[in-house]
Design an enzyme around this catalytic site. Sequence first.
Site, PDB file in Angstrom:
ATOM      1  N   ARG A 169      38.693  11.612  60.564  1.00 48.50           N
ATOM      2  CA  ARG A 169      38.779  13.072  60.731  1.00 48.50           C
ATOM      3  C   ARG A 169      37.650  13.699  59.932  1.00 48.50           C
ATOM      4  NH1 ARG A 169      44.827  15.273  61.048  1.00 48.50           N
ATOM      5  NH2 ARG A 169      43.763  16.900  62.211  1.00 48.50           N
ATOM      6  N   LYS A 204      52.540  26.253  63.988  1.00 51.75           N
ATOM      7  CA  LYS A 204      52.063  25.744  62.688  1.00 51.75           C
ATOM      8  C   LYS A 204      50.546  25.835  62.585  1.00 51.75           C
ATOM      9  CE  LYS A 204      51.414  21.130  62.253  1.00 51.75           C
ATOM     10  NZ  LYS A 204      50.110  20.727  61.763  1.00 51.75           N
ATOM     11  N   ASN A 205      49.857  25.447  63.655  1.00 52.11           N
ATOM     12  CA  ASN A 205      48.398  25.325  63.550  1.00 52.11           C
ATOM     13  C   ASN A 205      47.660  26.658  63.531  1.00 52.11           C
ATOM     14  OD1 ASN A 205      48.592  22.612  63.310  1.00 52.11           O
ATOM     15  ND2 ASN A 205      47.936  22.127  65.393  1.00 52.11           N
ATOM     16  N   ASP A 258      47.688  16.595  70.921  1.00 50.48           N
ATOM     17  CA  ASP A 258      48.931  16.670  70.150  1.00 50.48           C
ATOM     18  C   ASP A 258      50.179  16.425  71.006  1.00 50.48           C
ATOM     19  OD1 ASP A 258      47.630  17.063  67.797  1.00 50.48           O
ATOM     20  OD2 ASP A 258      48.131  19.187  67.579  1.00 50.48           O
ATOM     21  N   ARG A 299      56.836  17.960  58.779  1.00 49.08           N
ATOM     22  CA  ARG A 299      55.578  18.681  58.531  1.00 49.08           C
ATOM     23  C   ARG A 299      55.310  19.721  59.610  1.00 49.08           C
ATOM     24  NH1 ARG A 299      50.644  14.995  57.043  1.00 49.08           N
ATOM     25  NH2 ARG A 299      49.814  17.078  57.096  1.00 49.08           N
ATOM     26  N   CYS A 319      47.626  14.082  58.747  1.00 52.39           N
ATOM     27  CA  CYS A 319      48.050  12.921  59.525  1.00 52.39           C
ATOM     28  C   CYS A 319      46.890  11.974  59.716  1.00 52.39           C
ATOM     29  CB  CYS A 319      48.578  13.367  60.885  1.00 52.39           C
ATOM     30  SG  CYS A 319      50.275  13.914  60.816  1.00 52.39           S
TER      31      CYS A 319
HETATM   32  C1  UD1 Z   1      43.501  20.544  64.797  1.00 54.06           C
HETATM   33  C2  UD1 Z   1      44.991  20.433  64.666  1.00 54.06           C
HETATM   34  C3  UD1 Z   1      45.483  19.121  65.214  1.00 54.06           C
HETATM   35  C4  UD1 Z   1      44.963  18.900  66.613  1.00 54.06           C
HETATM   36  C5  UD1 Z   1      43.466  19.095  66.679  1.00 54.06           C
HETATM   37  C6  UD1 Z   1      42.897  19.045  68.101  1.00 54.06           C
HETATM   38  C7  UD1 Z   1      45.449  21.723  62.674  1.00 54.06           C
HETATM   39  C8  UD1 Z   1      45.935  21.711  61.255  1.00 54.06           C
HETATM   40  N1  UD1 Z   1      45.366  20.547  63.274  1.00 54.06           N
HETATM   41  O1  UD1 Z   1      42.954  19.506  63.979  1.00 54.06           O
HETATM   42  O2  UD1 Z   1      46.902  19.174  65.227  1.00 54.06           O
HETATM   43  O3  UD1 Z   1      45.278  17.571  66.974  1.00 54.06           O
HETATM   44  O4  UD1 Z   1      43.110  20.374  66.153  1.00 54.06           O
HETATM   45  O5  UD1 Z   1      43.520  19.992  68.911  1.00 54.06           O
HETATM   46  O6  UD1 Z   1      45.200  22.747  63.265  1.00 54.06           O
HETATM   47  N2  UD1 Z   1      35.321  16.446  64.640  1.00 54.06           N
HETATM   48  C9  UD1 Z   1      34.109  15.962  64.181  1.00 54.06           C
HETATM   49  N3  UD1 Z   1      33.517  16.605  63.125  1.00 54.06           N
HETATM   50  C10 UD1 Z   1      34.070  17.673  62.513  1.00 54.06           C
HETATM   51  C11 UD1 Z   1      35.305  18.165  62.994  1.00 54.06           C
HETATM   52  C12 UD1 Z   1      35.919  17.520  64.062  1.00 54.06           C
HETATM   53  O7  UD1 Z   1      33.576  14.989  64.705  1.00 54.06           O
HETATM   54  O8  UD1 Z   1      33.486  18.197  61.567  1.00 54.06           O
HETATM   55  C13 UD1 Z   1      35.991  15.779  65.782  1.00 54.06           C
HETATM   56  C14 UD1 Z   1      37.314  15.136  65.420  1.00 54.06           C
HETATM   57  O9  UD1 Z   1      37.148  13.849  64.871  1.00 54.06           O
HETATM   58  C15 UD1 Z   1      37.989  15.099  66.769  1.00 54.06           C
HETATM   59  C16 UD1 Z   1      37.520  16.401  67.431  1.00 54.06           C
HETATM   60  O10 UD1 Z   1      36.326  16.769  66.742  1.00 54.06           O
HETATM   61  O11 UD1 Z   1      37.499  14.010  67.525  1.00 54.06           O
HETATM   62  C17 UD1 Z   1      38.504  17.520  67.366  1.00 54.06           C
HETATM   63  O12 UD1 Z   1      38.929  17.712  66.008  1.00 54.06           O
HETATM   64  P1  UD1 Z   1      39.391  19.140  65.464  1.00 54.06           P
HETATM   65  O13 UD1 Z   1      39.576  20.062  66.614  1.00 54.06           O
HETATM   66  O14 UD1 Z   1      38.466  19.538  64.361  1.00 54.06           O
HETATM   67  O15 UD1 Z   1      40.787  18.834  64.831  1.00 54.06           O
HETATM   68  P2  UD1 Z   1      41.428  19.529  63.589  1.00 54.06           P
HETATM   69  O16 UD1 Z   1      40.961  20.934  63.472  1.00 54.06           O
HETATM   70  O17 UD1 Z   1      41.321  18.610  62.423  1.00 54.06           O
END
Ligand code: UD1
Length: 416
Positions: free
Chosen positions: A121, A22-23, A303, A394, A116
């Site tokens: 986030r 999915k991701n 995850d 989802r 989620c």
């Molecule tokens: C993606 C995945 C999610 C998975 C996560 C981490 C999708 C749709 N979702 O989420 O299932 O749990 O990767 O493997 O692909 N952060 C910041 N600032 C930002 C962006 C991120 O501080 O601008 C932090 C987040 O709060 C978190 C960490 O970085 O602590 C990792 O987040 P991130 O890898 O960005 O997660 P997603 O891409 O949202």
Amino acid sequence: MEKILIEGGHRLNGDIEISGMKNSALPIIFACLLIEGECILENIPRVSDVQNALSILKTMGAEADFVDYHTVKINTKSAENNLDFELISKMRASSYLLSCALVRFGRVNMPYPGGCNFGSRPIEQHLKGLKCLGARGGESDGFLTLKCKNNLKSNKISLDKISVGATINMIMAAVLLEGQSVIENVAREPHVIDVIRFLNACGADILHFGSYIRVNGVRKLKGVKYRIYADMIEAGTYIACVGATGGALSLKGIEYEHIRPLRLIFDEMNIKISYNSREIYVSSNNPKGTSMQTEPYPGFPTDLHPQLSALVCYCEGGGSITENIFDGRFAYVAQLEKMGAKIKRVGNTVYISQTRLIGASTDATDLRAGAALVVAGLGAQGITTINNVNYIVRGYEELTSKLASVGGNIKLIQGE
Ligand code: UD1
């Protein structure tokens, strides 16, 4: 509203075909906005987030349909900058429109992405990186508006935090720019690699060197036929299931390389894993508890944290899990406690004692928390019901029928 009903205590034995990831499917679907011509994407999972992503493209005027059970055809030639705000605010992956719509239309205006709820986030890294490439604008009243004068410009981007979403957004923003962009402190998850492989197949010039990525901009990207990787998190969830019930599963279609980082933990837990080029064979009889912490890939994935917590309840000696990625990953704890789990949370660590859980009525609070209840219910004594199944669909394709086909007493029922 549908519910999952599980009678616990049945060992799992047999074969499960792992669905597409999915991701990576989600960013690849949005990346089609950057591509001239038609893309045929194979191994796309039939999960609701994918349906929503396709609906977002269709609202824009693109062709984006399943042409086979797992194959999607996308052609964004007629797409216009017309975004479906309601769907965007339902899913995190809509954040990929920040780069794709900005590059395609020179402007993007959309609500803050949903998804989620497991703590804050933020997306400031996405915005910081896009601004580094010349975008202007930002967030106001829950809306994100970005513009670029003429075009974005290639540049060096240094991310302050390792982020899957920000890494992929930067790649997609840079791929069509003139000159070279370098993205530092990048995520290395298989979904990032899948997006790079897809874009390179379309004619991009992207190289991943461990902690940084180099993007040499190309003038255009062409449509291709591409097969998405299988989902390592789905595979990891079934490994947790067989740990909780005992038995043996053959997981088909998954790349062993993607499971390798999980090996260390599963070896410590006495869950046996072997593999060949076509499948991964997992067996478990007497799992042992251990301590683990979540980290960016190749560390243990956040995850899989909730599912592993559920598994550790059934493990000799209990264990602990420290969450280092998302501060709000712990909503599942109260649900497992309804089943008799003995879990103590201190800061971002849960300490779990070995307990045979007892079936109860529970609520999925997010996608992976819902999967944890499935692991817990399969190993429990008696009947477990899981409400709010919409979270689970989802991200898991046919979870109940796949588990039922290997001996789990689990089904989806219509609730009141
Ligand atoms: C993606 C995945 C999610 C998975 C996560 C981490 C999708 C749709 N979702 O989420 O299932 O749990 O990767 O493997 O692909 N952060 C910041 N600032 C930002 C962006 C991120 O501080 O601008 C932090 C987040 O709060 C978190 C960490 O970085 O602590 C990792 O987040 P991130 O890898 O960005 O997660 P997603 O891409 O949202």
